[in-house]
Scaffold this motif. Structure first.
Motif, PDB file in Angstrom:
ATOM      1  N   ALA A 120      22.850  15.415 -35.666  1.00  8.67           N
ATOM      2  CA  ALA A 120      21.897  14.323 -35.910  1.00  8.67           C
ATOM      3  C   ALA A 120      20.511  14.604 -35.342  1.00  8.67           C
ATOM      4  O   ALA A 120      19.503  14.178 -35.923  1.00  8.67           O
ATOM      5  N   ILE A 121      20.455  15.335 -34.218  1.00 11.20           N
ATOM      6  CA  ILE A 121      19.195  15.442 -33.484  1.00 11.20           C
ATOM      7  C   ILE A 121      18.732  16.886 -33.286  1.00 11.20           C
ATOM      8  O   ILE A 121      17.616  17.133 -32.839  1.00 11.20           O
ATOM      9  N   GLY A 122      19.552  17.822 -33.641  1.00 10.49           N
ATOM     10  CA  GLY A 122      19.216  19.226 -33.425  1.00 10.49           C
ATOM     11  C   GLY A 122      17.856  19.623 -33.977  1.00 10.49           C
ATOM     12  O   GLY A 122      17.078  20.320 -33.319  1.00 10.49           O
ATOM     13  N   GLU A 123      17.544  19.156 -35.181  1.00 10.93           N
ATOM     14  CA  GLU A 123      16.259  19.496 -35.796  1.00 10.93           C
ATOM     15  C   GLU A 123      15.095  18.878 -35.034  1.00 10.93           C
ATOM     16  O   GLU A 123      14.027  19.483 -34.905  1.00 10.93           O
ATOM     17  N   SER A 124      15.298  17.678 -34.502  1.00  7.07           N
ATOM     18  CA  SER A 124      14.239  17.015 -33.723  1.00  7.07           C
ATOM     19  C   SER A 124      13.980  17.762 -32.419  1.00  7.07           C
ATOM     20  O   SER A 124      12.824  17.929 -32.001  1.00  7.07           O
ATOM     21  N   VAL A 125      15.061  18.221 -31.774  1.00  7.52           N
ATOM     22  CA  VAL A 125      14.917  19.005 -30.547  1.00  7.52           C
ATOM     23  C   VAL A 125      14.172  20.300 -30.849  1.00  7.52           C
ATOM     24  O   VAL A 125      13.249  20.689 -30.124  1.00  7.52           O
ATOM     25  N   GLN A 126      14.547  20.948 -31.956  1.00 11.41           N
ATOM     26  CA  GLN A 126      13.914  22.214 -32.333  1.00 11.41           C
ATOM     27  C   GLN A 126      12.435  22.030 -32.662  1.00 11.41           C
ATOM     28  O   GLN A 126      11.601  22.866 -32.309  1.00 11.41           O
ATOM     29  N   LYS A 127      12.099  20.919 -33.295  1.00 11.71           N
ATOM     30  CA  LYS A 127      10.698  20.665 -33.651  1.00 11.71           C
ATOM     31  C   LYS A 127       9.829  20.524 -32.404  1.00 11.71           C
ATOM     32  O   LYS A 127       8.723  21.079 -32.316  1.00 11.71           O
ATOM     33  N   GLY A 128      10.321  19.772 -31.434  1.00  9.41           N
ATOM     34  CA  GLY A 128       9.577  19.612 -30.192  1.00  9.41           C
ATOM     35  C   GLY A 128       9.421  20.940 -29.463  1.00  9.41           C
ATOM     36  O   GLY A 128       8.380  21.209 -28.849  1.00  9.41           O
ATOM     37  N   LEU A 129      10.442  21.770 -29.580  1.00 14.87           N
ATOM     38  CA  LEU A 129      10.408  23.104 -28.979  1.00 14.87           C
ATOM     39  C   LEU A 129       9.377  23.978 -29.685  1.00 14.87           C
ATOM     40  O   LEU A 129       8.548  24.641 -29.038  1.00 14.87           O
TER      41      LEU A 129
END
Length: 274
Positions: free
Chosen positions: A113-122
């Protein structure tokens, strides 16, 4: 019937009776021998079984024995034991610490659910991400898949940080992540099958050898000890747990990790401003 014939008949009858008794005696003797032999075999089997069980019980369980292995730290790690795994721009001022267990179903839901959001912030350089692996599910369910998968993640990290991130995402994906009670990650072949979906690891013989040889098994156990120590320090036990500046990032309930992209973005923005 003549007397002679009558006597002969009696004699013949007695002879038949004698022969039958001898046969019966032989059968009884053979039966006793078989019983005795079976009893001896049974006793030996029991003794052998007890001996085998004793030997098995005295053999150290594999992961207990791995504690005494030489520590091999994956490339792209820092710290005394190589348990500091940080990915992202060195210029990023904040660090998001993520605690996850490879077998954890909630971690899988979180990543999906959130992996892409974490990656974007990274990728945007908002923060660095530090990963800490846990293996407590192996003790609770029980099994060995958490430890084995964490060791395989070490092998992926040894290839590159990108391979590590992609492999972690693949392990938590809906396609490959098993039910919590299905200890599928204990199987090296399955971990390699998952890795073949990652470009940097597909057919990578060095990675495969590290997984099969358990090169980073000791490292996985050491990493798990870090999770235990941090859990005691910051007052958490479960996964996923997110920390920034030593404080938990939570969802709307104020207790557990955010489980939607909206909750994560709200929590991370507040933590970045703090």
């Amino acid at each position: 019937m003549s007397k002679r014939n009558s006597q002969a008949a009696k004699t013949a009858a007695r002879e038949r009776l004698r022969i039958e008794r001898e046969r019966e005696a032989k059968r009884a003797k053979v039966k006793r021998q078989i019983i005795v032999a079976c009893s001896i075999v049974g006793v030996l089997a029991i003794a052998g079984g007890i001996g085998y069980a004793a030997v098995q019980a005295s053999k150290p369980e594999y992961w207990d024995a791995a504690k005494d292995d030489k520590l091999v730290k994956p490339a792209n790690t820092t710290g005394k034991d190589g348990t500091t795994v940080v990915v992202g721009e060195s210029s990023a001022k904040k660090t998001l610490v993520m605690y996850e267990d490879p077998r954890c179903p909630v971690c899988a839901s979180f990543e999906q659910a959130i992996g892409e959001s974490v990656q974007k912030g990274l990728d945007d350089g908002k923060y660095k991400v530090q990963f800490v692996g846990a293996t407590f599910i192996d003790n609770n369910v029980p099994g060995e898949g958490s430890r084995n998968a964490l060791s395989a993640l070490g092998a992926a990290l040894d290839v590159s940080p990108e391979a590590f991130l992609d492999y972690k995402a693949a392990l938590y994906s809906a396609k490959f992540h098993p039910e919590e009670t299905d200890d599928k990650f204990k199987d090296d072949d399955y971990l390699i099958e998952v890795a073949n979906s990652v470009e940097a690891l597909k057919g990578n013989k060095a990675f495969q050898k590290d997984v099969q040889d358990g090169t980073f098994d000791k490292w996985a156990l050491t990493m798990s000890e870090k999770f235990d120590a941090d859990g005691e320090k910051y007052g958490f036990q479960g996964t996923p747990t997110l920390l920034m500046d030593g404080k938990k990032l939570t969802g709307a309930d104020g207790k557990n990790a955010p489980m939607t992209a909206e909750e994560f973005n709200t929590a991370i923005e507040a933590a970045l401003k703090a």
